[in-house]
Write a protein that holds these residues in place. Sequence first.
Motif, PDB file in Angstrom:
ATOM      1  N   PRO A 138       0.838  -1.210   0.000  1.00 52.18           N
ATOM      2  CA  PRO A 138       0.000   0.000   0.000  1.00 52.18           C
ATOM      3  C   PRO A 138       0.871   1.257   0.000  1.00 52.18           C
ATOM      4  N   HIS A 139       0.487   2.221  -0.829  1.00 45.92           N
ATOM      5  CA  HIS A 139       1.281   3.435  -0.962  1.00 45.92           C
ATOM      6  C   HIS A 139       0.555   4.631  -0.358  1.00 45.92           C
ATOM      7  N   PRO A 164      -0.271   5.206   4.014  1.00 45.01           N
ATOM      8  CA  PRO A 164      -1.356   4.331   3.566  1.00 45.01           C
ATOM      9  C   PRO A 164      -2.382   4.205   4.691  1.00 45.01           C
ATOM     10  N   ASP A 201       6.496   3.912   2.949  1.00 45.51           N
ATOM     11  CA  ASP A 201       5.563   2.854   2.521  1.00 45.51           C
ATOM     12  C   ASP A 201       6.135   1.476   2.876  1.00 45.51           C
TER      13      ASP A 201
ATOM     14  N   SER B 155       3.019  -0.243  -9.875  1.00 45.76           N
ATOM     15  CA  SER B 155       2.196   0.819  -9.306  1.00 45.76           C
ATOM     16  C   SER B 155       2.365   2.029 -10.201  1.00 45.76           C
ATOM     17  N   TYR B 251      -9.640   2.677  -7.818  1.00 44.32           N
ATOM     18  CA  TYR B 251      -8.748   3.177  -6.769  1.00 44.32           C
ATOM     19  C   TYR B 251      -9.217   4.553  -6.288  1.00 44.32           C
ATOM     20  N   HIS B 255     -10.467   5.635  -2.518  1.00 47.07           N
ATOM     21  CA  HIS B 255      -9.588   6.456  -1.672  1.00 47.07           C
ATOM     22  C   HIS B 255      -9.979   7.925  -1.579  1.00 47.07           C
TER      23      HIS B 255
END
Lengths: 384, 384
Positions: A138-139, A164, A201, B155, B251, B255
């Motif tokens: 997870p970033h 994150p 991260d 990513s 995503y 988020h």
Amino acid sequence: MKYAIALLLATVAGPGFAQAVVEDFKPSSLNQPGQQFPQVNSQGYARFRITAPDAQNVKVSLGLGGRGGTTLAKAADGSWTGTTAGPLDQGFHYYHLTVDGGTFNDPGALNFYGSVRWESGIEIPAQDADFYALKDVPHGHIDQILFPSPSTGTSRRAFVYTPPGYDKNARTRYPVLYLQHGWGEDETAWSNQGHANLIMDNLIAAGGTRPFIIVMTYGMTNDIKPGSPGGLAAFDIKPFQTVLVNELIPYVDAHFRTLTDPRHRAMAGLSMGGFETKLITATNLDKFAYIGLLSGGTFSLDDVNRTPGFKDKVKLAFVSFGSRELDGGMRGPPGGPPSDPRANAAAIKQAGVNSVFYVSPDTGHEFQTWRRSLKQFAPLLFRD
Amino acid sequence: MKYAIALLLATVAGPGFAQAVVEDFKPSSLNQPGQQFPQVNSQGYARFRITAPDAQNVKVSLGLGGRGGTTLAKAADGSWTGTTAGPLDQGFHYYHLTVDGGTFNDPGALNFYGSVRWESGIEIPAQDADFYALKDVPHGHIDQILFPSPSTGTSRRAFVYTPPGYDKNARTRYPVLYLQHGWGEDETAWSNQGHANLIMDNLIAAGGTRPFIIVMTYGMTNDIKPGSPGGLAAFDIKPFQTVLVNELIPYVDAHFRTLTDPRHRAMAGLSMGGFETKLITATNLDKFAYIGLLSGGTFSLDDVNRTPGFKDKVKLAFVSFGSRELDGGMRGPPGGPPSDPRANAAAIKQAGVNSVFYVSPDTGHEFQTWRRSLKQFAPLLFRD
């Protein structure tokens, strides 16, 4: 100006013996898309190739520690090629070209802000590169914010790393580290050159640190005027301290879910940023309980004794250097008295301060030292 | 490749008559800190100065519409200076130097990613510059995110503009515009060259648009391989469509506090990004109800008739160009049939589509057209 100069020099990794250059050169990971040069090999040599068919001379600033860079030779096709005379230190290096007496960047490489200009960058793969690699974890995010700054009459830019999970945990509040760049750099340095976000991260994914916010802004507020590149001479901390303490911190605390007591706020910086950190925290121990100086000075017993509240309020005094800085005798902040950082760290520990001293192996006054320092520093923060 | 080439050329603002050059040159607003050159004057002329004492010839790519740039002349002190032969169009221009046959950037200017490399940039002050100026208004944030992309095995980076107030209104959800760059550019373009965040901040402060989120990511997913700069030949939309629709949108919706129905999601793009927008929205009208093509094609009556659901589902079909693109006969997307964009827009309006056609005065295939287009487009979005 000692620090500013040190920033521009790369140092040699190996001892003086000659070795055969292994022909396994690959494009640097910091090249522009599709660019084949510059290249690096498994030993840490760098090879440059520039196209300039009518040029008289082409040189690269990067070479063996201050001994004049690398001169390129012209081939029949009009390209200029050269390889460093030895392996470079692992990690990130700034460089530029001199083409017929003019200063230009390498069109093959990405640019990074250092020495008050956008310079070319090259990455020598490091043995421990894994801790700042882009991985499938997870970033966190890096927010660019523009905060009002009445003292400078403008909206100023800062970058805010949120860990994150920040978006998901709408009621969780986080500690904050204010993290400063070095002389001639700016608020982009810790992300672009330092990979601070990826270091965090990866640490967080491995359970190696408590998640926290990092705020990075421009620290040469007092320094840049058109036509006069900044220097450390006659350094006045007040303009930057006003921006950081009176303008940025209130903005961050109002716009991010922060913990606002001093035991949940840290400040650290590299080189000149360490110098700034030491000056600002000394008079703001009601705001910062964790302090880090990365190649940017030390805390002597004298510093501790003459700073009211230091022993009670400071929960961590972290000091780090690259091993080559200590070898080279770089001791203490610019303009300050020379002192032995390792002895200082031991002396204040003896006096009861939570003093941690870290030396990055085989690196100098460069970003590999500071990437490693952040990795060491982060797990020690906000442990009350 | 017509669009790619157009991207590199600046066009002349004035008619052919000679005028006296007014000597009120000032450093371009896009110069590196403290740099005096390049400069611009009140008429829109640009003046360049490069130091390269041993060079044989120095040229700047920027000049009068494709007629060979600006050749600099050497002075006794080793510097090279030259002024464009006429005023340049207002707004942002990419350029680079040719020094002794090699391609380099101007060390005085900031760099911007265009034509698959970081190029120098210069800003010719525009009469209407106020709408993208940095002002004392509440500012949104630009978040750098790294989102998982199984289809590309990494990513990937995107930037997410969140409007002022996003942090304060913890229960408010926002519409989202997916906004794409052009050929050879990347996800930095709309912020760096386009000032999309400042355009939004200023519009929102003036009550000129509903606050919404903007997402910008890299759209040349299928295109860049080491050694082969991207092109539009054999363009396959699938790789990018997968990244955008299957990976990025989920995503962002997970988020950020978004509204996720199609009437609260828009897609737009400039040049190649408009071409991508048209292709992706055509098969995803269940996801996007607002569409913008900025110098990137048109919607013909034929397009509308052969796209199932277009008339019912599309709430806005926005098409814009710079006036010089229309003068120059640039019509429709690369590779597509030539068609008159103004007539197309009128025809689909007649057929019942909410079609809006905008022409930016006195600009070409450059960012001033797209800054103005965003300013026109934003207030028309999410008005259900």
